[in-house]
Design a protein around this motif. Structure first.
Motif, PDB file in Angstrom:
ATOM      1  N   ALA A  46       0.822  -1.207   0.000  1.00 30.70           N
ATOM      2  CA  ALA A  46       0.000   0.000   0.000  1.00 30.70           C
ATOM      3  C   ALA A  46       0.857   1.258   0.000  1.00 30.70           C
ATOM      4  CB  ALA A  46      -0.887  -0.002   1.241  1.00 30.70           C
ATOM      5  N   THR A  47       0.335   2.309  -0.613  1.00 27.22           N
ATOM      6  CA  THR A  47       0.963   3.614  -0.542  1.00 27.22           C
ATOM      7  C   THR A  47       0.288   4.387   0.579  1.00 27.22           C
ATOM      8  OG1 THR A  47       1.441   3.635  -2.899  1.00 27.22           O
ATOM      9  CG2 THR A  47       1.413   5.768  -1.785  1.00 27.22           C
ATOM     10  N   VAL A  48       1.053   4.765   1.572  1.00 25.32           N
ATOM     11  CA  VAL A  48       0.529   5.513   2.713  1.00 25.32           C
ATOM     12  C   VAL A  48       1.174   6.884   2.700  1.00 25.32           C
ATOM     13  CG1 VAL A  48       0.373   5.635   5.222  1.00 25.32           C
ATOM     14  CG2 VAL A  48       0.199   3.420   4.069  1.00 25.32           C
ATOM     15  N   TRP A  49       0.338   7.927   2.693  1.00 25.29           N
ATOM     16  CA  TRP A  49       0.872   9.278   2.795  1.00 25.29           C
ATOM     17  C   TRP A  49       1.166   9.552   4.254  1.00 25.29           C
ATOM     18  CZ3 TRP A  49      -2.803  12.545  -0.799  1.00 25.29           C
ATOM     19  CH2 TRP A  49      -2.464  12.279  -2.116  1.00 25.29           C
ATOM     20  N   SER A  50       2.429   9.731   4.579  1.00 26.75           N
ATOM     21  CA  SER A  50       2.824   9.927   5.985  1.00 26.75           C
ATOM     22  C   SER A  50       3.598  11.233   6.135  1.00 26.75           C
ATOM     23  CB  SER A  50       3.652   8.744   6.454  1.00 26.75           C
ATOM     24  OG  SER A  50       4.780   8.577   5.617  1.00 26.75           O
ATOM     25  N   CYS A  51       3.050  12.282   5.575  1.00 26.38           N
ATOM     26  CA  CYS A  51       3.681  13.591   5.610  1.00 26.38           C
ATOM     27  C   CYS A  51       3.007  14.453   6.673  1.00 26.38           C
ATOM     28  CB  CYS A  51       3.550  14.237   4.242  1.00 26.38           C
ATOM     29  SG  CYS A  51       4.236  13.190   2.938  1.00 26.38           S
ATOM     30  N   PRO A  52       3.480  15.664   6.881  1.00 21.25           N
ATOM     31  CA  PRO A  52       2.846  16.524   7.881  1.00 21.25           C
ATOM     32  C   PRO A  52       1.362  16.719   7.585  1.00 21.25           C
ATOM     33  CG  PRO A  52       4.905  17.482   7.127  1.00 21.25           C
ATOM     34  CD  PRO A  52       4.630  16.295   6.241  1.00 21.25           C
ATOM     35  N   ALA A  53       0.573  16.807   8.624  1.00 22.43           N
ATOM     36  CA  ALA A  53      -0.873  16.976   8.472  1.00 22.43           C
ATOM     37  C   ALA A  53      -1.196  18.354   7.916  1.00 22.43           C
ATOM     38  CB  ALA A  53      -1.561  16.786   9.820  1.00 22.43           C
ATOM     39  N   THR A  54      -2.232  18.408   7.087  1.00 23.81           N
ATOM     40  CA  THR A  54      -2.761  19.672   6.595  1.00 23.81           C
ATOM     41  C   THR A  54      -4.226  19.742   6.987  1.00 23.81           C
ATOM     42  OG1 THR A  54      -3.361  18.717   4.477  1.00 23.81           O
ATOM     43  CG2 THR A  54      -1.190  19.733   4.622  1.00 23.81           C
ATOM     44  N   THR A  55      -4.758  20.928   7.032  1.00 25.28           N
ATOM     45  CA  THR A  55      -6.156  21.106   7.413  1.00 25.28           C
ATOM     46  C   THR A  55      -6.958  21.570   6.215  1.00 25.28           C
ATOM     47  OG1 THR A  55      -5.545  21.657   9.674  1.00 25.28           O
ATOM     48  CG2 THR A  55      -7.728  22.348   8.954  1.00 25.28           C
ATOM     49  N   SER A  56      -8.095  20.959   6.006  1.00 26.07           N
ATOM     50  CA  SER A  56      -9.021  21.376   4.961  1.00 26.07           C
ATOM     51  C   SER A  56     -10.315  21.795   5.635  1.00 26.07           C
ATOM     52  CB  SER A  56      -9.289  20.230   3.996  1.00 26.07           C
ATOM     53  OG  SER A  56     -10.230  20.636   3.028  1.00 26.07           O
ATOM     54  N   THR A  57     -10.784  22.986   5.296  1.00 26.65           N
ATOM     55  CA  THR A  57     -12.012  23.504   5.891  1.00 26.65           C
ATOM     56  C   THR A  57     -12.983  23.874   4.786  1.00 26.65           C
ATOM     57  OG1 THR A  57     -10.773  24.393   7.744  1.00 26.65           O
ATOM     58  CG2 THR A  57     -12.976  25.265   7.411  1.00 26.65           C
ATOM     59  N   ASN A  58     -14.217  23.454   4.929  1.00 28.11           N
ATOM     60  CA  ASN A  58     -15.275  23.794   3.995  1.00 28.11           C
ATOM     61  C   ASN A  58     -16.379  24.439   4.812  1.00 28.11           C
ATOM     62  OD1 ASN A  58     -17.637  23.773   2.435  1.00 28.11           O
ATOM     63  ND2 ASN A  58     -16.985  21.993   1.289  1.00 28.11           N
ATOM     64  N   THR A  59     -16.475  25.754   4.730  1.00 31.89           N
ATOM     65  CA  THR A  59     -17.510  26.470   5.477  1.00 31.89           C
ATOM     66  C   THR A  59     -18.815  26.517   4.710  1.00 31.89           C
ATOM     67  OG1 THR A  59     -16.899  28.576   4.511  1.00 31.89           O
ATOM     68  CG2 THR A  59     -15.795  27.949   6.568  1.00 31.89           C
ATOM     69  N   CYS A  60     -18.775  26.138   3.485  1.00 31.38           N
ATOM     70  CA  CYS A  60     -19.874  26.142   2.533  1.00 31.38           C
ATOM     71  C   CYS A  60     -20.328  27.551   2.181  1.00 31.38           C
ATOM     72  CB  CYS A  60     -21.042  25.262   2.955  1.00 31.38           C
ATOM     73  SG  CYS A  60     -21.848  24.614   1.472  1.00 31.38           S
ATOM     74  N   ALA A  61     -19.667  28.575   2.689  1.00 39.20           N
ATOM     75  CA  ALA A  61     -19.938  29.915   2.185  1.00 39.20           C
ATOM     76  C   ALA A  61     -19.496  29.952   0.726  1.00 39.20           C
ATOM     77  CB  ALA A  61     -19.182  30.946   3.007  1.00 39.20           C
ATOM     78  N   ALA A  62     -18.383  29.301   0.454  1.00 40.47           N
ATOM     79  CA  ALA A  62     -17.898  29.202  -0.922  1.00 40.47           C
ATOM     80  C   ALA A  62     -17.934  27.757  -1.405  1.00 40.47           C
ATOM     81  CB  ALA A  62     -16.466  29.722  -0.997  1.00 40.47           C
ATOM     82  N   CYS A  63     -18.294  26.833  -0.534  1.00 38.95           N
ATOM     83  CA  CYS A  63     -18.335  25.406  -0.848  1.00 38.95           C
ATOM     84  C   CYS A  63     -17.075  24.956  -1.581  1.00 38.95           C
ATOM     85  CB  CYS A  63     -19.599  25.042  -1.617  1.00 38.95           C
ATOM     86  SG  CYS A  63     -21.072  25.138  -0.582  1.00 38.95           S
ATOM     87  N   SER A  64     -15.954  25.164  -0.960  1.00 39.86           N
ATOM     88  CA  SER A  64     -14.679  24.779  -1.548  1.00 39.86           C
ATOM     89  C   SER A  64     -14.524  23.267  -1.552  1.00 39.86           C
ATOM     90  CB  SER A  64     -13.537  25.422  -0.771  1.00 39.86           C
ATOM     91  OG  SER A  64     -13.552  24.955   0.566  1.00 39.86           O
ATOM     92  N   THR A  65     -13.566  22.801  -2.336  1.00 40.62           N
ATOM     93  CA  THR A  65     -13.267  21.378  -2.367  1.00 40.62           C
ATOM     94  C   THR A  65     -11.805  21.170  -2.008  1.00 40.62           C
ATOM     95  OG1 THR A  65     -12.645  21.395  -4.698  1.00 40.62           O
ATOM     96  CG2 THR A  65     -14.941  20.934  -4.211  1.00 40.62           C
ATOM     97  N   ASP A  66     -11.513  19.997  -1.492  1.00 39.75           N
ATOM     98  CA  ASP A  66     -10.135  19.607  -1.227  1.00 39.75           C
ATOM     99  C   ASP A  66      -9.748  18.622  -2.327  1.00 39.75           C
ATOM    100  OD1 ASP A  66      -7.663  19.028  -0.224  1.00 39.75           O
ATOM    101  OD2 ASP A  66      -8.401  17.816   1.444  1.00 39.75           O
ATOM    102  N   GLN A  67      -9.020  19.114  -3.320  1.00 45.02           N
ATOM    103  CA  GLN A  67      -8.586  18.282  -4.445  1.00 45.02           C
ATOM    104  C   GLN A  67      -7.399  17.451  -3.980  1.00 45.02           C
ATOM    105  OE1 GLN A  67     -10.047  18.677  -7.809  1.00 45.02           O
ATOM    106  NE2 GLN A  67      -9.132  16.651  -8.050  1.00 45.02           N
ATOM    107  N   ILE A  68      -7.650  16.227  -3.536  1.00 45.60           N
ATOM    108  CA  ILE A  68      -6.610  15.379  -2.970  1.00 45.60           C
ATOM    109  C   ILE A  68      -5.740  14.780  -4.072  1.00 45.60           C
ATOM    110  CG2 ILE A  68      -6.160  13.371  -1.528  1.00 45.60           C
ATOM    111  CD1 ILE A  68      -8.858  13.943  -0.160  1.00 45.60           C
TER     112      ILE A  68
END
Length: 160
Positions: free
Chosen positions: A33-55
């Protein structure tokens, strides 16, 4: 089928002994398996703009003004309790350190068909199926209110 849980190419030897014939050995080769083990990042979706996190090019997590999360690459809204949203993902509670012991399910099924806010502050693993990538993830907030649909999570992402 030989699918090791450790990252990268792995080999194993299977020895079969028989009273009817001589023993023989098979060398098995599999990609872990490929495991991403890098520093954590935060994704926030307030839905005011309904953003996406393009993983990855295959998976972009988002949420509309209500309901659950979905993959904006292939969906326009969450399929809700009856669906498999977000498409091309599966989820398990735990951590990638115990990858071989986890049971992966569609997102809403992993919540045991209960309120998504249940996922907040729980260690989980997101499996991007087509990419075959595993990510440690932790929801840090979920807004249940109608028409506000916000959520946030932290997760490991690949390094630059």
């Amino acid at each position: 089928m030989f699918t090791p849980i450790d990252e990268g190419e792995r080999t194993a030897t299977l020895k079969i002994e028989s009273t009817a014939a001589d023993a023989f050995e098979l060398v098995l080769v599999g990609e872990g398996a490929t495991v991403w083990s890098c520093p954590a990042t935060t994704s926030t979706n307030t839905c005011a703009a309904c953003s996406t996190d393009q993983i990855t090019p295959n998976v972009a997590l988002t949420r509309g003004s209500n309901s659950g999360i979905f993959n904006a690459v292939v969906e326009t809204e969450s399929a809700g309790k009856q669906g498999l949203s977000p498409v091309d993902t599966e989820w398990a509670y735990g951590a990638t350190a115990a990858l071989g012991e986890l049971d992966f399910l569609p997102w809403f099924a992993s919540l045991e068909f209960k309120r998504p806010a249940r996922a907040v502050d729980q260690d989980a693993v997101l499996h991007l199926i087509s990419d075959d990538i595993y990510i440690d993830i932790r929801f840090t907030s979920w807004v249940d209110g109608q028409g506000t649909g916000g959520f946030a999570y932290t997760g490991a992402t690949p390094g630059e």
